[in-house]
Design a protein around this motif. Structure first.
Motif, PDB file in Angstrom:
ATOM      1  N   LYS A  74     -17.441  74.236  -9.351  1.00  0.00           N
ATOM      2  CA  LYS A  74     -18.416  75.346  -8.991  1.00  0.00           C
ATOM      3  C   LYS A  74     -18.784  76.557 -10.093  1.00  0.00           C
ATOM      4  CE  LYS A  74     -19.867  77.833  -4.935  1.00  0.00           C
ATOM      5  NZ  LYS A  74     -19.278  79.436  -4.855  1.00  0.00           N
ATOM      6  N   PRO A  75     -17.675  77.002 -10.593  1.00  0.00           N
ATOM      7  CA  PRO A  75     -17.811  78.147 -11.483  1.00  0.00           C
ATOM      8  C   PRO A  75     -18.469  77.814 -12.911  1.00  0.00           C
ATOM      9  CG  PRO A  75     -15.334  77.644 -11.281  1.00  0.00           C
ATOM     10  CD  PRO A  75     -16.032  76.901 -10.312  1.00  0.00           C
ATOM     11  N   MET A  76     -18.212  76.302 -13.323  1.00  0.00           N
ATOM     12  CA  MET A  76     -19.115  75.853 -14.226  1.00  0.00           C
ATOM     13  C   MET A  76     -20.269  75.869 -13.926  1.00  0.00           C
ATOM     14  SD  MET A  76     -16.772  72.715 -15.809  1.00  0.00           S
ATOM     15  CE  MET A  76     -15.554  72.333 -14.858  1.00  0.00           C
ATOM     16  N   ALA A  77     -20.942  75.281 -12.930  1.00  0.00           N
ATOM     17  CA  ALA A  77     -22.268  75.284 -12.613  1.00  0.00           C
ATOM     18  C   ALA A  77     -22.765  76.666 -12.490  1.00  0.00           C
ATOM     19  CB  ALA A  77     -22.425  74.696 -11.083  1.00  0.00           C
ATOM     20  N   GLU A  78     -21.973  77.894 -12.249  1.00  0.00           N
ATOM     21  CA  GLU A  78     -22.442  79.293 -12.263  1.00  0.00           C
ATOM     22  C   GLU A  78     -22.258  79.756 -13.635  1.00  0.00           C
ATOM     23  OE1 GLU A  78     -20.910  79.867  -7.548  1.00  0.00           O
ATOM     24  OE2 GLU A  78     -19.700  80.808  -9.072  1.00  0.00           O
ATOM     25  N   GLY A  79     -21.982  79.017 -14.614  1.00  0.00           N
ATOM     26  CA  GLY A  79     -22.010  79.521 -15.959  1.00  0.00           C
ATOM     27  C   GLY A  79     -20.824  80.330 -16.245  1.00  0.00           C
ATOM     28  N   VAL A  80     -19.805  80.198 -15.766  1.00  0.00           N
ATOM     29  CA  VAL A  80     -18.592  80.750 -16.388  1.00  0.00           C
ATOM     30  C   VAL A  80     -18.068  80.551 -17.943  1.00  0.00           C
ATOM     31  CG1 VAL A  80     -16.604  79.265 -15.367  1.00  0.00           C
ATOM     32  CG2 VAL A  80     -16.436  81.676 -15.304  1.00  0.00           C
ATOM     33  N   VAL A  81     -18.179  79.127 -18.238  1.00  0.00           N
ATOM     34  CA  VAL A  81     -17.876  78.668 -19.551  1.00  0.00           C
ATOM     35  C   VAL A  81     -18.797  79.539 -20.494  1.00  0.00           C
ATOM     36  CG1 VAL A  81     -17.559  76.808 -21.184  1.00  0.00           C
ATOM     37  CG2 VAL A  81     -16.960  76.616 -18.614  1.00  0.00           C
ATOM     38  N   ASP A  82     -19.945  79.739 -20.279  1.00  0.00           N
ATOM     39  CA  ASP A  82     -20.954  80.185 -21.391  1.00  0.00           C
ATOM     40  C   ASP A  82     -20.277  81.730 -21.314  1.00  0.00           C
ATOM     41  OD1 ASP A  82     -23.704  78.137 -20.774  1.00  0.00           O
ATOM     42  OD2 ASP A  82     -22.050  77.965 -19.226  1.00  0.00           O
ATOM     43  N   ARG A  83     -20.338  82.096 -20.259  1.00  0.00           N
ATOM     44  CA  ARG A  83     -19.939  83.606 -20.299  1.00  0.00           C
ATOM     45  C   ARG A  83     -18.579  83.958 -21.006  1.00  0.00           C
ATOM     46  NH1 ARG A  83     -19.536  84.983 -14.745  1.00  0.00           N
ATOM     47  NH2 ARG A  83     -17.659  86.198 -14.880  1.00  0.00           N
ATOM     48  N   LEU A  84     -17.687  83.021 -20.730  1.00  0.00           N
ATOM     49  CA  LEU A  84     -16.211  83.415 -21.491  1.00  0.00           C
ATOM     50  C   LEU A  84     -16.368  82.848 -22.970  1.00  0.00           C
ATOM     51  CD1 LEU A  84     -13.903  82.049 -18.465  1.00  0.00           C
ATOM     52  CD2 LEU A  84     -14.346  84.434 -19.339  1.00  0.00           C
ATOM     53  N   GLU A  85     -17.192  82.038 -23.417  1.00  0.00           N
ATOM     54  CA  GLU A  85     -17.223  81.471 -24.531  1.00  0.00           C
ATOM     55  C   GLU A  85     -17.967  82.619 -25.393  1.00  0.00           C
ATOM     56  OE1 GLU A  85     -18.848  77.396 -24.975  1.00  0.00           O
ATOM     57  OE2 GLU A  85     -16.699  76.803 -25.098  1.00  0.00           O
ATOM     58  N   THR A  86     -19.096  83.304 -24.740  1.00  0.00           N
ATOM     59  CA  THR A  86     -19.856  84.333 -25.477  1.00  0.00           C
ATOM     60  C   THR A  86     -18.990  85.519 -25.691  1.00  0.00           C
ATOM     61  OG1 THR A  86     -21.702  83.640 -24.379  1.00  0.00           O
ATOM     62  CG2 THR A  86     -21.939  85.816 -25.213  1.00  0.00           C
ATOM     63  N   ALA A  87     -17.889  85.730 -24.826  1.00  0.00           N
ATOM     64  CA  ALA A  87     -17.096  86.786 -25.044  1.00  0.00           C
ATOM     65  C   ALA A  87     -15.675  86.544 -26.089  1.00  0.00           C
ATOM     66  CB  ALA A  87     -16.246  87.320 -23.713  1.00  0.00           C
ATOM     67  N   VAL A  91     -12.488  77.876 -24.308  1.00  0.00           N
ATOM     68  CA  VAL A  91     -12.490  77.396 -23.068  1.00  0.00           C
ATOM     69  C   VAL A  91     -12.906  75.942 -22.712  1.00  0.00           C
ATOM     70  CG1 VAL A  91     -13.691  77.781 -20.636  1.00  0.00           C
ATOM     71  CG2 VAL A  91     -13.794  79.602 -22.618  1.00  0.00           C
ATOM     72  N   LEU A  92     -11.936  75.225 -21.999  1.00  0.00           N
ATOM     73  CA  LEU A  92     -12.288  73.907 -21.597  1.00  0.00           C
ATOM     74  C   LEU A  92     -13.113  73.735 -20.530  1.00  0.00           C
ATOM     75  CD1 LEU A  92     -11.654  70.848 -22.735  1.00  0.00           C
ATOM     76  CD2 LEU A  92      -9.858  70.859 -21.035  1.00  0.00           C
ATOM     77  N   GLY A  93     -14.360  73.386 -20.556  1.00  0.00           N
ATOM     78  CA  GLY A  93     -15.086  73.068 -19.340  1.00  0.00           C
ATOM     79  C   GLY A  93     -16.408  72.955 -19.830  1.00  0.00           C
ATOM     80  N   ALA A  94     -17.365  72.720 -19.057  1.00  0.00           N
ATOM     81  CA  ALA A  94     -18.742  72.273 -19.304  1.00  0.00           C
ATOM     82  C   ALA A  94     -19.656  73.442 -19.038  1.00  0.00           C
ATOM     83  CB  ALA A  94     -19.370  71.383 -18.223  1.00  0.00           C
ATOM     84  N   SER A  95     -20.643  73.856 -19.870  1.00  0.00           N
ATOM     85  CA  SER A  95     -21.511  74.721 -20.044  1.00  0.00           C
ATOM     86  C   SER A  95     -22.439  74.697 -18.633  1.00  0.00           C
ATOM     87  CB  SER A  95     -22.583  74.714 -21.138  1.00  0.00           C
ATOM     88  OG  SER A  95     -23.101  73.418 -21.047  1.00  0.00           O
ATOM     89  N   LYS A  96     -23.041  75.676 -18.220  1.00  0.00           N
ATOM     90  CA  LYS A  96     -23.955  75.564 -17.162  1.00  0.00           C
ATOM     91  C   LYS A  96     -24.920  74.555 -17.172  1.00  0.00           C
ATOM     92  CE  LYS A  96     -26.705  78.365 -14.203  1.00  0.00           C
ATOM     93  NZ  LYS A  96     -27.564  79.623 -13.864  1.00  0.00           N
TER      94      LYS A  96
END
Ligand code: AMP
Ligand code: GLY
Length: 424
Positions: A74-87, A91-96
């Motif tokens: 769920k957090p991956m589908a909500e874009g958490v990986v994109d947000r944390l990588e931008t910061a 991160v191990l996980g899939a982008s949105k």
């Protein structure tokens, strides 16, 4: 305990995350694993695992983790990986965009067809009327039908049936009945595949992958695969199956093809790719993709992995697995049995029951906690799947015996579990 080492942040709270935390805590590279939000069972036997609460953005600013691992989809589908990588985090996980492989069954099906990845034939219906019309022309009694709601539905959005009345009721439930937990604007109607199911995993860096093992799970709630589907009631490692030819096919025609196709779309896949497969001899088809490890597959898989997974996770998260090989898997096997709350997988469950655990004298078993809370110094059940016991053994029979011996040391009112896990 090491004084140096890295801080890891793990997102999630279930049995899969307990197994991940337990395995990563064995790495000499790791000083501490913070699990957000985790569950109190995770910290019982390991001082290096701590559970934390709060907002993720505040937590990462404070902890500055060297690695963030995202457990659930769920957090991956909500874009958490994109947000944390931008910061700036690793991160191990899939982008949105890449998590659409799991979050949209229709995206996933179209992707497979475009990239020649073997899967069941399917039609997409954009309205209830279209779906009803399509179902009326389907040979349901002869060949069966699979109805899938588009969107994440926590394992409840799929019905497999050979009964035309049930097929029509399912469409009504998913697309019309507003009180039904699954709500879909679009559905996929799919050919029913025959064979044996296996969950295969690949650790991916966006371009390359390493095979990360495979495990069978038991989805139905009752023995003999009866009753409704659940998130998974147990899992085991089928040591002598699938065939080598099938495994090569999975790597080349499924994992490689998926990474190539995702790259070509401009949405490279990084993280753990989970192919839910139907295997019939050497014939393999994808039932679904997930963008994470399986639960409860992880609880059977990780105790069999003998390699330190933290360097592999780091390399994948940093986008370069070129120097890494597949992890070493034990030549033993493993069985994981889930204990669930009364009422699971329905919505009316008996929760808040005290859990009693007799100290475990068998060092070949491991308890992984999921839906538990702490109350007055005891654990109580707070979710559908409460905990599970994994045992390793030279044979499935030996592993089963130990896992069920572990289960017999645990008690809570209303607990139920399958008696045939690992029985194939
Ligand atoms: P899914 O959420 O897509 O994994 O579906 C849940 C379960 O439904 C799978 O684990 C299978 O047991 C079953 N299933 C899904 N699609 C098919 C299919 N095309 N043929 C047979 N069984 C299926
Ligand atoms: N056990 C199946 C899943 O994690 O989706």
């Amino acid at each position: 305990m090491s004084s140096g080492g890295m801080t890891v942040l793990l997102l999630g709270s279930g049995g899969r995350e307990h197994a991940l935390a337990w395995k990563m805590a064995q790495s000499p590279l790791v000083a501490k694993i913070h699990v957000l939000p985790g569950n109190p069972g995770m910290t019982t036997n390991d001082g290096r695992i701590v559970c934390i609460e709060g907002k993720i953005d505040d937590i990462v600013r404070e902890l500055k983790p060297g690695l963030i691992v995202v457990g659930p989809e769920k957090p991956m589908a909500e874009g958490v990986v994109d947000r944390l990588e931008t910061a700036g985090f690793t991160v191990l996980g899939a982008s949105k965009a890449a998590s659409q492989l799991e979050s949209s069954k229709i995206f996933s099906k179209e992707f497979m067809l475009e990239n020649g990845i073997p899967t069941a034939h399917a039609v997409t219906c954009d309205s209830y009327d279209d779906a009803v019309a399509a179902v009326k022309t389907w040979d349901i009694e002869g060949k069966g039908i699979v109805i899938k709601a588009d969107g994440l539905a926590a394992g409840k959005g799929v019905v497999v049936t050979q009964d035309p009345t049930e097929a029509e009721k399912t469409l009504h439930d998913f697309m019309i009945d507003t009180r039904h937990p699954v709500k879909a604007k679009r559905v996929l109607l799919e050919e029913m595949l025959l064979g044996r199911e296996v969950s295969a995993f690949a650790l991916c860096d966006g371009e390359r992958f390493i095979p990360f093992g495979y495990i069978c799970d038991h989805k139905r709630v009752f023995d003999g695969n009866q009753g409704p589907n659940t998130g998974g009631m147990g899992a085991f490692f089928p040591k002598d199956w699938p065939s080598d030819a099938a495994l090569t096919f999975i790597n080349e025609k499924i994992f490689s093809a998926t990474l190539r196709g995702m790259n070509a779309r401009g949405t490279p896949f990084k993280g753990i790719l989970f192919a839910g497969l139907m295997v019939d001899g050497d014939d393999v088809k994808v039932i679904e993709f997930n963008v994470r490890l399986g639960d409860p597959e992880t609880q059977a898989l990780l105790p069999l992995i003998e390699t330190d997974i933290v360097p592999l996770f780091l390399a994948a998260a940093q986008g370069d697995l070129s120097a890494c090989g597949a992890p070493q898997i034990s030549n033993e096997t493993a069985v994981h049995v889930v204990m669930a709350s009364a009422g699971y997988p329905g919505t009316e469950m008996r929760l808040g029951e005290k859990i009693t655990l007799t100290p475990n004298t068998n060092d070949n078993t491991q308890v992984f906690f999921a839906g538990v809370k702490e109350k007055d110094g005891n654990f109580i059940n707070s979710g559908g799947r409460v905990l599970g016991v994994t045992a390793r053994g030279a044979t499935l029979a030996a592993a089963r015996e130990k896992a069920y011996a572990g289960i017999s040391n645990i008690f809570f009112n209303g607990a139920h579990w399958r008696r045939d896990i690992g029985g194939q």
